[in-house]
Design an enzyme around this catalytic site. Structure first.
Site, PDB file in Angstrom:
ATOM      1  N   ARG A  60       0.823  -1.206   0.000  1.00 27.63           N
ATOM      2  CA  ARG A  60       0.000   0.000   0.000  1.00 27.63           C
ATOM      3  C   ARG A  60       0.860   1.260   0.000  1.00 27.63           C
ATOM      4  O   ARG A  60       1.922   1.287   0.606  1.00 27.63           O
ATOM      5  CB  ARG A  60      -0.915   0.019   1.227  1.00 27.63           C
ATOM      6  N   LYS A 201      -8.627  -2.317   0.654  1.00 27.21           N
ATOM      7  CA  LYS A 201      -8.405  -1.585   1.889  1.00 27.21           C
ATOM      8  C   LYS A 201      -9.093  -0.209   1.877  1.00 27.21           C
ATOM      9  O   LYS A 201      -9.410   0.332   2.928  1.00 27.21           O
ATOM     10  CB  LYS A 201      -6.908  -1.472   2.183  1.00 27.21           C
ATOM     11  N   HIS A 221     -10.370  -5.239  12.042  1.00 28.79           N
ATOM     12  CA  HIS A 221      -9.319  -5.826  11.211  1.00 28.79           C
ATOM     13  C   HIS A 221      -8.961  -7.170  11.835  1.00 28.79           C
ATOM     14  O   HIS A 221      -8.054  -7.267  12.668  1.00 28.79           O
ATOM     15  CB  HIS A 221      -8.104  -4.888  11.182  1.00 28.79           C
ATOM     16  N   SER A 239      -0.442  -6.708  10.032  1.00 31.99           N
ATOM     17  CA  SER A 239       0.033  -7.491   8.889  1.00 31.99           C
ATOM     18  C   SER A 239       1.142  -8.466   9.305  1.00 31.99           C
ATOM     19  O   SER A 239       2.055  -8.095  10.049  1.00 31.99           O
ATOM     20  CB  SER A 239       0.564  -6.532   7.825  1.00 31.99           C
ATOM     21  N   LYS A 243      -3.258 -13.711  10.957  1.00 28.67           N
ATOM     22  CA  LYS A 243      -4.722 -13.751  10.808  1.00 28.67           C
ATOM     23  C   LYS A 243      -5.130 -14.787   9.764  1.00 28.67           C
ATOM     24  O   LYS A 243      -5.983 -15.638  10.007  1.00 28.67           O
ATOM     25  CB  LYS A 243      -5.274 -12.377  10.371  1.00 28.67           C
ATOM     26  N   THR A 244      -4.520 -14.691   8.580  1.00 33.84           N
ATOM     27  CA  THR A 244      -4.903 -15.594   7.488  1.00 33.84           C
ATOM     28  C   THR A 244      -4.423 -17.015   7.780  1.00 33.84           C
ATOM     29  O   THR A 244      -5.179 -17.982   7.639  1.00 33.84           O
ATOM     30  CB  THR A 244      -4.327 -15.073   6.156  1.00 33.84           C
ATOM     31  N   ASP A 258      -9.738 -11.413   7.052  1.00 35.75           N
ATOM     32  CA  ASP A 258      -9.145 -10.084   7.239  1.00 35.75           C
ATOM     33  C   ASP A 258     -10.051  -8.980   7.800  1.00 35.75           C
ATOM     34  O   ASP A 258      -9.568  -8.118   8.520  1.00 35.75           O
ATOM     35  CB  ASP A 258      -8.562  -9.605   5.912  1.00 35.75           C
ATOM     36  N   ARG A 324       1.682 -12.386  -2.687  1.00 29.45           N
ATOM     37  CA  ARG A 324       0.321 -12.623  -2.202  1.00 29.45           C
ATOM     38  C   ARG A 324      -0.490 -13.480  -3.156  1.00 29.45           C
ATOM     39  O   ARG A 324      -0.270 -13.467  -4.365  1.00 29.45           O
ATOM     40  CB  ARG A 324      -0.423 -11.283  -2.091  1.00 29.45           C
TER      41      ARG A 324
END
Ligand code: ATP
Ligand code: MN
Length: 530
Positions: A60, A201, A221, A239, A243-244, A258, A324
């Site tokens: 980003r 996002k 988040h 990040s 989480k994933t 996410d 990704r």
């Protein structure tokens, strides 16, 4: 379906777009594959995923994101370094220049929803210049059925033109790149970056504004999954904290990886797809995610590909460390199809502590949970440059400061109420370093983090014993099935004990210093946590 059914030259007049060449209307994945290949945007990999490069930006562009400062949002937005104000007139000028840019172009439109909940979902239109960005939007958002598409009226529109570059002196941007949210016009403009993550996002940012503000729904988040009995766990984290990785578990059904909302009925996914980090992805530790890298429809970003055999190399980081995969959630074998779950029984706050100080798991009191939620701690490893081995602490409030358009206390209060009302167990999980900091110790095994999370969720830990640790006042379990007992206490696994104590004290100081900013907006109990 004939191509004519999905391409037309008209229908975007409401956005001022009157002179496009072809407009592809919510094209399916196969059509987008054809267009990606035809326009040389990417390559089909040997097992069926599509490989693309995001160009100059592989992440980003945090400094190029703005919110238009206009009367409807002026008093509510938490203005600052994250939410930078943008001039409304400059916005209108830039919009006109984008309209001129789109003349004669082929455009890809995806009409879809942000939000699995019927009560709270936001109809979204993504108008993209690139076919692969359209596939990204199709993968990541909630798909509308054919019937829903007929009547879908977009509430928010993303105009995503990566090859358009702003002229800062004329357009009021910082650089050629911009991501600008306009709540009054209900439009997001993106230009100068091909990093597709900006699309998801920026929509997350507007949900973080609209849902708590208008509907008192908490936006988070976090990832979420559900057990066989429907018991839900959510995983907050910045990040790279897991989480994933940890929400894709063979024993539990994935709700989302996410972004979620928490309303009076329970939690719901904002998305319909996942966006997994895949550098060095291990088939053994992350089999569900690994399989997605071989499936039709998956977009592999910045992954190295052999142009002869079209085989990919997931260990190659020559384009970026942050490779990704974007895929529809249906690529994961066990999912909650509706994207909706009950009120969570467990809230897990993930951190990747590269100092190796925090325990692999600890139970949090509600006050500690608030403290850690507002702190939003993780650490960054400095990387390999110039022999730097010291990790850096990163505090990002609500575990997602870049996306929180309102003041952090709005989210913290909603979470606090929900934790109390639903009697939720809270945990802090360190998926980072153990046995020493970065350069000395090693990263926690994924198998251990999974075992700890599962023992927390199924009640095994709560039924056992805990011991209070002296630096953060955290309650550490003394045993956990599948994890060697000595690993549970970080001090045990450091060879250099005095160094552990020094490092722990230094980290406590960093927490305290960061928390000074919240002193006035929390209860005494929370302020006294550290
Ligand atoms: P983002 O918000 O950027 O999507 P995330 O929180 O979803 O980040 P993941 O995609 O789950 O983060 O990334 C975690 C990374 O750390 C993965 O590459 C995973 O393989 C790696 N990893 C190593 N050890 C662990 C561990 N103990 N637990 C979780 N992940 C681990
Ligand atoms: Mn993730």
């Amino acid at each position: 379906m004939r191509l004519n059914d999905i391409t037309r030259g008209t229908g975007l007049e409401e956005h001022g777009i009157t002179n496009a060449n072809l407009i592809y209307w919510t094209p399916p994945t196969a059509v987008l594959y054809e267009q990606i290949v035809k326009r040389s945007e990417g390559l089909v990999t040997h097992q069926g995923a599509v490989a693309v490069k995001t160009g100059h930006y592989t992440g980003r562009a945090a400094n190029e994101k703005f919110i238009v400062d206009e009367p409807s949002c002026h008093e509510h937005v938490n203005w600052g370094k994250v939410n930078r104000p943008f001039d409304p007139e400059k916005f209108d000028g830039l919009y006109k220049r984008l309209l001129a840019y789109m003349h004669g172009k082929d455009l890809f439109v995806q009409d879809c929803f942000a939000g699995a909940s019927r009560a709270h979902r936001l109809p979204v239109r993504v108008i993209a210049e690139k076919a692969w960005h359209s596939l990204f939007a199709r993968n990541m958002f909630v798909r509308a059925t054919t019937d829903e598409l007929v009547s879908l009226k977009p509430e928010f529109t993303v105009i995503d033109m990566p090859n358009f570059h702003a002229i800062p002196a004329m357009d009021g941007t910082n650089t050629e790149t911009f991501i600008i949210v306009n709540f009054a016009r209900k439009v997001i403009l993106i230009g100068g970056t091909s990093y597709a993550g900006e699309i998801k996002k920026s929509i997350f940012t507007i949900l973080n504004y609209l849902l708590p503000h208008h509907k008192k729904v908490l936006s988070m988040h976090c990832s979420a999954n559900a057990g066989e009995k429907g018991d839900v766990a959510i995983f907050f984290g910045l990040s790279g904290t897991g989480k994933t990785t940890l929400s894709a578990d063979p024993r539990r059904a994935l709700i989302g990886d996410d972004e979620h909302g928490w309303d009076d009925a329970g939690v719901f996914n904002f998305e319909g797809g996942c966006y997994a980090k895949i550098i060095n992805l291990s088939r053994e530790s992350e089999p569900e995610i690994y399989e997605t890298t071989r499936k039709f429809g998956t977009i592999l970003e910045n992954v190295a590909i052999d142009t002869l055999s079209r085989r990919i190399d997931l260990d190659d980081d020559s384009f970026t460390e942050d490779t990704r995969a974007s895929y529809p959630i249906t690529h994961i074998p066990r999912i909650v199809k509706s994207g909706i779950g009950a009120h969570p029984n467990n809230v897990i706050m993930l951190t990747c502590d590269a100092f190796g100080v925090l325990p692999p798991i600890a139970r949090l009191t509600p006050e500690q949970a608030m403290y850690h939620f507002l702190s939003g701690y993780t650490a960054k490893v400095a990387g390999t440059e110039a022999g730097i081995t010291e990790p850096q602490a990163a505090f990002s409030t609500c575990f997602g400061a870049p996306f929180m358009a309102l003041h952090p206390s709005v989210y913290a209060q909603l979470l606090n109420e929900k934790i109390a009302r639903h009697n939720v167990n809270c945990w802090l999980v360190n998926t980072g370093w153990s046995g020493g900091g970065y350069g000395v110790g090693s990263r926690m095994k994924i198998a251990y983090s999974r075992a700890l999370v599962n023992a927390a969720i199924d009640g095994t830990l709560a039924a056992g014993e805990f011991r209070k640790e002296e630096f953060f006042g955290l309650m550490i379990p003394t045993a956990c099935p599948g994890v060697p007992a000595e690993v549970l206490d970080p001090l045990n696994v450091w060879a250099d004990k005095p160094n552990y104590k020094e490092t722990a004290k230094a980290l406590v100081d960093m927490f305290r210093k960061n928390f000074e900013q919240y002193g006035g907006s929390v209860s005494d109990e929370v302020a006294k946590v550290l």
